[in-house]
Structure formats: structure tokens, C-alpha cells
Design an enzyme around this catalytic site. Structure first.
Site, PDB file in Angstrom:
ATOM      1  N   ARG A 186       0.824  -1.224   0.000  1.00 52.02           N
ATOM      2  CA  ARG A 186       0.000   0.000   0.000  1.00 52.02           C
ATOM      3  C   ARG A 186       0.857   1.273   0.000  1.00 52.02           C
ATOM      4  O   ARG A 186       0.501   2.271   0.616  1.00 52.02           O
ATOM      5  CB  ARG A 186      -0.958   0.008   1.195  1.00 52.02           C
ATOM      6  CG  ARG A 186      -1.928  -1.163   1.234  1.00 52.02           C
ATOM      7  CD  ARG A 186      -2.838  -1.187   0.014  1.00 52.02           C
ATOM      8  NE  ARG A 186      -3.729  -2.334   0.050  1.00 52.02           N
ATOM      9  CZ  ARG A 186      -3.473  -3.510  -0.519  1.00 52.02           C
ATOM     10  NH1 ARG A 186      -2.354  -3.687  -1.198  1.00 52.02           N
ATOM     11  NH2 ARG A 186      -4.328  -4.506  -0.448  1.00 52.02           N
ATOM     12  N   SER A 236     -11.399  -0.420   2.486  1.00 56.85           N
ATOM     13  CA  SER A 236     -10.784  -0.862   3.741  1.00 56.85           C
ATOM     14  C   SER A 236     -10.292   0.356   4.522  1.00 56.85           C
ATOM     15  O   SER A 236      -9.542   1.174   3.995  1.00 56.85           O
ATOM     16  CB  SER A 236      -9.604  -1.799   3.459  1.00 56.85           C
ATOM     17  OG  SER A 236     -10.047  -2.972   2.827  1.00 56.85           O
ATOM     18  N   GLU A 306      -5.911   3.536   6.271  1.00 55.27           N
ATOM     19  CA  GLU A 306      -5.602   3.457   4.847  1.00 55.27           C
ATOM     20  C   GLU A 306      -6.222   4.632   4.123  1.00 55.27           C
ATOM     21  O   GLU A 306      -5.824   4.986   3.018  1.00 55.27           O
ATOM     22  CB  GLU A 306      -6.136   2.135   4.296  1.00 55.27           C
ATOM     23  CG  GLU A 306      -5.542   1.728   2.970  1.00 55.27           C
ATOM     24  CD  GLU A 306      -5.822   0.277   2.639  1.00 55.27           C
ATOM     25  OE1 GLU A 306      -6.484   0.037   1.605  1.00 55.27           O
ATOM     26  OE2 GLU A 306      -5.383  -0.617   3.385  1.00 55.27           O
TER      27      GLU A 306
END
Length: 313
Positions: A186, A236, A306
Site C-alpha cells: 500500500r 478498507s 488506509e
């Protein structure tokens, strides 16, 4: 001053691609966010460069978005210019690449940063190209996906990405290889430097078209069953902490269905925070802090968000 700024932006993108006091709730998958002073939708790489240059010259804050997934905008909006690299920059080109020492052909696919990941997944699937099935349900653009090395179900962007074209901090257009992008879980160099993704190149191999489409159907079914797709969300909410699963930690803390106003932890998947209707950014912030605090108290694990957060809260 505002008139001067508006006229400058207008010269760059045209009236049809420039909005004023535009509600960001219309441009985020969370359906949350106050007005942006200016909302520009460039059509070319050069326009992106010119927009960034204009913002810097006017000492104006600016922020790049794609589909508005993985993003929370404050209730008071964004003071500056939101630059959306979206459908206006969603080109797609495929070229067959054959190597003399290989029996099978490979396919070089060049796409604009505004193309949706799900669209690209279906386009290459229809051509019988494999290894991009994982992206079929990710609600973001290519630009955002490269920036965060998006992934799901065992696949991620770095597996098939060859290179990306970006604008650097000096307004120069340059090309970075997969290695130079420093792709990780990520993350990428684009999150560490003020780069803007304009275009990306991928390499795919041929596969069994029936198996590819069956895999996409299977993943779509899993998403519908396990993720709260019927509600607005930013995807998410938390990154996966090493050695744990964020959703399980939240669930084990008894926070399934935990609610702050109209924002709640999904009862279907505790890794998602959803907008149950009319939720605010302030409510999201409160709920996220509550969840982080509880998980840290119970397991001594800090859940890192996130979701990117911008604007005035």
C-alpha cells in the site's frame, strides 16, 4: 484575487471542466465532504502540468484525486483546487510484444491514469489476458492504484506494472520503472514525493479466457458476500498490521456494528467503516479514533488508517 485565479484555471481547462464551490460529497465513494473552492478536470498531461504550475504561482493548495475512493474530505470542504484525473484521461491502448526466444506473446497495455481499475480488468479479460482478475472490483483509478500499489486476493499492481509516467516536483514529465516506483504494501515513492501519475504501462500474458472470466465472477461473488457494497464507504479503513488482520481485531474488540451518528463499523465486514446515510467527516474521525483506542488498549496494536484525509474538519 478569486476572479484572477478562476480566469487562470478557466484558460487551462475550459468552462466545461471547471467547477466552483463543488461539493466533494459528489466525488467521493464515502459520499462525504464539503465544497472545494475549485474542481478542475484536465484532459491532457500538459493541462495537469499547467494546473499545478498555476496553483504554485498563486500559492494555492491543490490535491489530486481519481474516483475519490480511499478518501475522506472534511465537512468544511477544501480551500484550494481539487484536480480530478478521471474519465477525461482514461485512454487505453494494447500492443502485442513478441520475443524471438519465447513461444507465447505478451501484451503491452498503456492506459491513462483516469481509467478505472475495474474497467481495465474487464478490457484485458475480454482479450484473454491473465493476472489482473484481482482488480476487477477495486473502485479506484489507475493513478490511485499505482500510488498505493493497490491489491486484493493475492494480487497487486506491482506484479504486472512495467512503468508509470509522472509529473515531478519541478513540473517535469518523467517515466519511472517498476523498481524506481519503490512499490510496497500500500505504498510507493509517489506517496513520499510530490509526484502525480499520468499514465501507466502493464505487461500481460495470454491465458484461458473462460478461466479468467470465471475467476472474475468468483471474486465478484466473494466481494458481494463479504463486503458492504450496498453502503458508501472508502474501502478498507485500516492497513493490515503485521501479524494481524485489522477487521478481526476490530471484531474481537466487540466493535462490530459500533456507531457514531450515521457512521458505523460494518456488520458484514469489520474492516469497513460505512456511511449509513447522511454521515459526516467528523463522525468518521470520531469513530476511527474510538476504534484505534480500543484496539490499542486490548491488543497493543496501532491501526493505521488506509484512508487519506484532506480539507477542513
Amino acid at each position: 484575487m478569486k476572479e484572477l485565479i478562476y480566469n487562470k484555471l478557466l484558460q487551462i481547462v475550459g468552462a466545461e471542466n471547471l467547477l466552483v464551490d463543488e461539493p466533494m460529497s459528489k466525488h467521493t465513494t464515502f459520499r462525504i465532504g464539503g465544497p472545494a473552492d475549485y474542481f478542475a478536470m484536465p484532459e491532457t498531461k500538459e493541462q495537469v502540468v499547467e494546473l499545478v504550475k498555476a496553483c504554485k504561482e498563486a500559492n494555492l493548495d491543490f490535491y489530486i484525486i481519481g474516483n475519490g475512493s480511499n478518501l475522506l474530505v472534511g465537512d468544511l470542504g477544501y480551500r484550494g483546487v481539487i484536480i480530478q484525473i478521471g474519465s477525461n484521461m482514461a485512454s487505453y491502448e494494447m500492443k502485442e510484444e513478441r520475443c524471438a526466444d519465447e513461444d507465447s506473446a505478451k501484451y503491452l497495455v498503456t492506459v491513462g491514469a483516469g481509467l478505472m481499475l475495474s474497467k481495465l480488468s474487464n478490457l484485458v479479460a475480454n482479450e484473454g489476458m491473465k493476472d489482473f482478475e484481482f482488480a476487477s472490483g477495486i473502485p479506484g483509478t489507475i493513478g490511485g492504484a499505482v500510488t498505493m500499489n493497490a491489491g486484493a486476493y493475492g494480487g497487486q499492481i506491482e506484479d504486472v506494472l512495467i512503468e508509470a509516467t509522472v509529473v515531478d516536483e519541478n513540473g517535469e514529465i518523467k517515466t519511472l520503472s517498476n523498481e524506481e516506483l519503490e512499490l510496497g504494501y500500500r505504498t510507493s515513492i509517489i506517496q513520499k514525493k510530490p509526484y502525480i501519475v499520468l499514465e501507466a504501462k502493464f505487461m500481460f500474458e495470454k491465458g484461458d479466457i473462460v478461466a479468467i472470466k470465471d475467476r472474475i465472477k468468483e471474486l465478484s461473488k466473494q466481494r458481494r458476500e463479504k463486503q458492504p457494497l450496498e453502503f458508501p464507504s472508502a474501502g478498507s479503513t485500516f492497513k493490515r498490521p503485521e501479524g494481524y488482520f485489522a477487521g478481526k481485531l476490530v471484531d474481537d474488540c466487540g466493535l462490530r456494528g459500533y456507531r457514531v451518528g450515521n457512521i458505523m463499523v460494518s456488520e458484514k465486514h469489520c474492516g469497513f467503516v460505512i456511511n449509513a446515510g447522511g454521515g459526516t467527516a467528523a463522525e468518521v474521525m470520531t469513530l476511527v479514533r474510538d476504534v484505534q483506542k480500543k484496539v490499542f488498549e486490548e491488543y497493543n496494536v496501532h491501526l493505521e488508517t488506509e484512508i487519506r484525509m484532506i480539507g477542513s474538519f
